[in-house]
Enzyme design. Sequence first.
Site, PDB file in Angstrom:
ATOM      1  N   HIS A 149     -57.024  -7.066   6.739  1.00 35.94           N
ATOM      2  CA  HIS A 149     -55.639  -6.748   6.405  1.00 35.94           C
ATOM      3  C   HIS A 149     -54.918  -8.001   5.957  1.00 35.94           C
ATOM      4  O   HIS A 149     -55.228  -9.104   6.392  1.00 35.94           O
ATOM      5  CB  HIS A 149     -54.906  -6.136   7.607  1.00 35.94           C
ATOM      6  CG  HIS A 149     -55.035  -6.925   8.872  1.00 35.94           C
ATOM      7  ND1 HIS A 149     -56.164  -6.898   9.651  1.00 35.94           N
ATOM      8  CD2 HIS A 149     -54.186  -7.790   9.484  1.00 35.94           C
ATOM      9  CE1 HIS A 149     -56.007  -7.691  10.695  1.00 35.94           C
ATOM     10  NE2 HIS A 149     -54.822  -8.261  10.616  1.00 35.94           N
ATOM     11  N   HIS A 174     -51.038  -9.602   5.836  1.00 40.27           N
ATOM     12  CA  HIS A 174     -49.674  -9.507   6.358  1.00 40.27           C
ATOM     13  C   HIS A 174     -48.700  -9.860   5.235  1.00 40.27           C
ATOM     14  O   HIS A 174     -48.921 -10.828   4.503  1.00 40.27           O
ATOM     15  CB  HIS A 174     -49.440 -10.545   7.462  1.00 40.27           C
ATOM     16  CG  HIS A 174     -50.271 -10.382   8.684  1.00 40.27           C
ATOM     17  ND1 HIS A 174     -49.790  -9.824   9.836  1.00 40.27           N
ATOM     18  CD2 HIS A 174     -51.568 -10.724   8.955  1.00 40.27           C
ATOM     19  CE1 HIS A 174     -50.733  -9.838  10.773  1.00 40.27           C
ATOM     20  NE2 HIS A 174     -51.826 -10.376  10.261  1.00 40.27           N
TER      21      HIS A 174
HETATM   22  P1  AMP Z   1     -54.143  -9.969  13.085  1.00 36.78           P
HETATM   23  O1  AMP Z   1     -53.817 -10.632  14.372  1.00 36.78           O
HETATM   24  O2  AMP Z   1     -54.033 -10.845  11.880  1.00 36.78           O
HETATM   25  O3  AMP Z   1     -55.472  -9.271  13.194  1.00 36.78           O
HETATM   26  O4  AMP Z   1     -53.031  -8.881  12.838  1.00 36.78           O
HETATM   27  C1  AMP Z   1     -53.039  -7.645  13.454  1.00 36.78           C
HETATM   28  C2  AMP Z   1     -51.639  -7.127  13.331  1.00 36.78           C
HETATM   29  O5  AMP Z   1     -51.654  -5.755  13.630  1.00 36.78           O
HETATM   30  C3  AMP Z   1     -50.642  -7.786  14.275  1.00 36.78           C
HETATM   31  O6  AMP Z   1     -49.560  -8.314  13.529  1.00 36.78           O
HETATM   32  C4  AMP Z   1     -50.209  -6.653  15.203  1.00 36.78           C
HETATM   33  O7  AMP Z   1     -48.861  -6.754  15.540  1.00 36.78           O
HETATM   34  C5  AMP Z   1     -50.487  -5.441  14.356  1.00 36.78           C
HETATM   35  N1  AMP Z   1     -50.798  -4.215  15.053  1.00 36.78           N
HETATM   36  C6  AMP Z   1     -51.580  -4.036  16.126  1.00 36.78           C
HETATM   37  N2  AMP Z   1     -51.672  -2.728  16.432  1.00 36.78           N
HETATM   38  C7  AMP Z   1     -50.942  -2.063  15.507  1.00 36.78           C
HETATM   39  C8  AMP Z   1     -50.637  -0.686  15.269  1.00 36.78           C
HETATM   40  N3  AMP Z   1     -51.126   0.281  16.054  1.00 36.78           N
HETATM   41  N4  AMP Z   1     -49.848  -0.384  14.218  1.00 36.78           N
HETATM   42  C9  AMP Z   1     -49.345  -1.340  13.430  1.00 36.78           C
HETATM   43  N5  AMP Z   1     -49.588  -2.666  13.596  1.00 36.78           N
HETATM   44  C10 AMP Z   1     -50.376  -3.022  14.621  1.00 36.78           C
END
Ligand code: AMP
Length: 145
Positions: free
Chosen positions: A107, A109
């Site tokens: 993903h 951001h």
């Molecule tokens: P990363 O740490 O780069 O893997 O980013 C994962 C992101 O997903 C973080 O910014 C979390 O806040 C976000 N996140 C985790 N669970 C969910 C969810 N169920 N829906 C939307 N965002 C999420």
Amino acid sequence: MTLHDAYDPDNIFAKILAGEMPSIKVMEDDIALAFMDVFPQAEGHTLVIPKAVQARNFLDFPTEKVGAYMERVQLVARAVEKAMTPDGLVVTQFNGAPAGQTVFHLHFHIIPRWTGQNLRGHAGGQMADMGELESIAQKIRPFVA
Ligand code: AMP
């Protein structure tokens, strides 16, 4: 270690893609899904994930899919900028837990930044109010249509 582990099909973003977990979507087509981060580091924090692929991170993502996926990342980044009118915009991505990755489906951001305003913590803290996230998503959606 987490950089080259096998893809876990039960990860939270795979569940969102499968419709088994809710999300507040701002854009979806056959290539990518964009939705609001539920622990936003700033207002308008949006995630863009690729569909129809099992990639933990950018390194194991198939090269031939990069172009189409990054077009969606740019589309959503432009939409977030138009909707939120920030002073700056972070477009970022983490590979492996030591780099900060917490969900192991690729993903990007998209995080608006305003002068003088600090970012909230990454992937933690208090979950956002879903009604507020939906109002922000409503501002972003017209710009990806
Ligand atoms: P990363 O740490 O780069 O893997 O980013 C994962 C992101 O997903 C973080 O910014 C979390 O806040 C976000 N996140 C985790 N669970 C969910 C969810 N169920 N829906 C939307 N965002 C999420």
